[in-house]
Design an enzyme around this catalytic site. Structure first.
Site, PDB file in Angstrom:
ATOM      1  N   ARG A  60       0.829  -1.214   0.000  1.00 52.44           N
ATOM      2  CA  ARG A  60       0.000   0.000   0.000  1.00 52.44           C
ATOM      3  C   ARG A  60       0.865   1.268   0.000  1.00 52.44           C
ATOM      4  NH1 ARG A  60      -1.918   2.223   4.455  1.00 52.44           N
ATOM      5  NH2 ARG A  60      -2.132   0.259   5.582  1.00 52.44           N
ATOM      6  N   TYR A 113     -16.982  13.886 -15.924  1.00 52.87           N
ATOM      7  CA  TYR A 113     -17.519  12.539 -15.711  1.00 52.87           C
ATOM      8  C   TYR A 113     -18.516  12.605 -14.543  1.00 52.87           C
ATOM      9  CZ  TYR A 113     -17.597   7.626 -14.426  1.00 52.87           C
ATOM     10  OH  TYR A 113     -18.014   6.358 -14.103  1.00 52.87           O
ATOM     11  N   ASP A 185      -8.391  16.725 -15.278  1.00 54.36           N
ATOM     12  CA  ASP A 185      -8.648  15.332 -15.645  1.00 54.36           C
ATOM     13  C   ASP A 185      -8.266  15.204 -17.121  1.00 54.36           C
ATOM     14  OD1 ASP A 185      -9.707  12.896 -16.501  1.00 54.36           O
ATOM     15  OD2 ASP A 185     -11.361  12.961 -15.070  1.00 54.36           O
ATOM     16  N   LYS A 210      -8.909   3.860 -19.345  1.00 54.12           N
ATOM     17  CA  LYS A 210      -9.238   4.282 -20.712  1.00 54.12           C
ATOM     18  C   LYS A 210      -8.024   4.144 -21.642  1.00 54.12           C
ATOM     19  CE  LYS A 210     -12.894   5.491 -18.399  1.00 54.12           C
ATOM     20  NZ  LYS A 210     -13.855   4.495 -18.016  1.00 54.12           N
TER      21      LYS A 210
END
Ligand code: PLP
Length: 396
Positions: A60, A113, A185, A210
């Site tokens: 992590r 989005y 973004d 994407k």
């Protein structure tokens, strides 16, 4: 890579992050599928936790495969450092959480989005965060929306799903006049076509799901920061909230990025031809594609993008009913949300990707019922054109 100054985008996509390869000589970055890493001594473990010695601790907090991906996307964007996250939304909410606080205010593009917006309106609002959503393609709207408690400007360009373009340099100048960070973004363009740091952005977020991964088989996200200051601001939220990536996921995305240049070139070439075909089609009422001179921000797109991308919005005859006929009759396009994969997809934002945005706000943001979104892939152009043509001709 040792020197990246004169290195091209495709070379970076293929080689950046290779500093994590070992002396064994592997060519492909291995998957370090280990949740934790052994310390050679108790003192060394304590030193790594204290930050006085470099070394892996726990996945992590860092992992060689994940770090290779972070380095790769950071080099493509020309940033300082990156944080790989479980999804694009994890990247966006990590930035929101790190930069905002109770009583803070955000100015955001109204067309983003759906969940990037709705999470501010619902979940962050619960913690006292205020937000204004404006048409950022008109820079005056950003200026007017800034308040004394504004802490961040968030834009998406090209925007999902209207393909609206915001002037990156203009937005960055306004942000910096007010000592605010500009967060971009960059999912729709990918760093292959647009590098917002070159225009003054401070933080970039991506849905790696994407174009960067490119094969519709992984979800993932990335935050890239321009300097150490933002790195320090974001890292505690990134490591503690736990939206980090898995090594296997990172490896898949790294594998996908190697062909970023080939895929983006091919899909945007297809998209340009399709947009030119669609604009002349008798069943198509309008086409929004930044590569068409009719696009309202065509000149800005030319200035800040290396190409116009692979996303097209169209409105067809008979509105939503006509759109449904197209979506239900395509044979090569797949009726599915998402974008940026090698396969072409088609979807209806108002009832799918942006369903969570209120009707009123959708209308204001131009997400009309008649808008159909097309994500162009890498198939043969003639097949894509013929497929859309036969589906459009089913509209009476
Ligand atoms: N940003 C944009 C522009 C998107 O289109 C998406 C998803 O479609 C996201 C962020 C969220 O990414 P993810 O689905 O990987 O969480």
């Amino acid at each position: 890579m040792k020197s990246t100054k004169k290195i091209g985008k495709s070379t970076k996509a293929i080689h950046a992050g290779n500093s994590h390869l070992s002396e064994i000589g592997e060519v492909s970055m291995p998957i370090f599928q280990s949740s934790t890493f052994a310390f050679p001594s108790a003192d060394e473990g304590a030193a790594r936790f204290a930050g006085t010695k470099q070394g892996y601790i726990y996945t992590r907090l860092g992992n060689p495969t994940i770090n290779a991906l972070e380095e790769n996307v950071t080099e493509l964007e020309g940033g300082y450092k990156g944080f790989a996250t479980a999804t694009g939304m994890a990247a966006i909410t990590t930035v929101y959480t790190a930069l905002l606080h109770q009583g803070a205010h955000v100015v955001s593009s109204e067309t983003v989005y759906g969940p990037s917006r709705v999470v501010l309106e619902t979940i962050y609002a619960k913690y006292g965060v205020e937000s204004s959503f404006v048409d950022t393609s008109n820079l005056d709207n950003i200026k007017k929306a800034i308040r004394p408690n504004t802490k961040m400007i968030f834009i998406e360009t090209p925007a999902n799903p209207t393909i609206t373009i915001t002037d990156l340099k203009g937005a960055a100048d306004i942000a910096h006049q007010h000592k605010l960070p500009l967060v971009v973004d960059n999912t729709f363009a990918s760093p292959y076509l647009q590098r917002p740091f070159e225009f003054g952005a401070d933080i970039i977020v991506h849905s790696l799901t994407k174009f960067l991964n490119g094969h519709s088989d992984v979800v993932g996200g990335m935050i890239v920061v321009k300097d150490e200051n933002y790195y320090k601001m974001i890292r505690p939220t990134f490591t503690s909230f736990g939206g980090t990536m898995d090594p296997h996921q990172a490896w898949l995305v790294l594998r996908g990025i190697r062909t970023l240049g080939l895929r983006v070139e091919r899909s945007q070439e297809n998209a340009m031809k399709l947009a030119q075909f669609l604009i002349t089609h008798p069943k198509v009422l309008w086409v929004t594609y930044p590569g068409l001179p009719e696009h309202p921000q065509y000149e800005i797109a030319k200035k800040q993008m290396d190409g116009f991308g692979a996303m097209i919005a169209i409105g067809v005859k008979n509105g939503l009913e006509g759109g449904k006929i197209v979506m239900n009759n395509v044979e090569i396009f797949t009726l599915a949300v998402s974008l940026g994969g090698v396969e072409s997809l088609i979807e209806h934002p108002a009832s799918m990707t942006h369903a969570s945005v209120s009707k009123k706000e959708k209308i204001k943001a131009g997400i009309s019922d008649e808008l159909v979104r097309i994500a162009v892939g890498c198939e043969d152009y003639e097949d894509l054109r013929n497929d859309l043509d036969q589906a459009l001709n089913k509209i009476l």
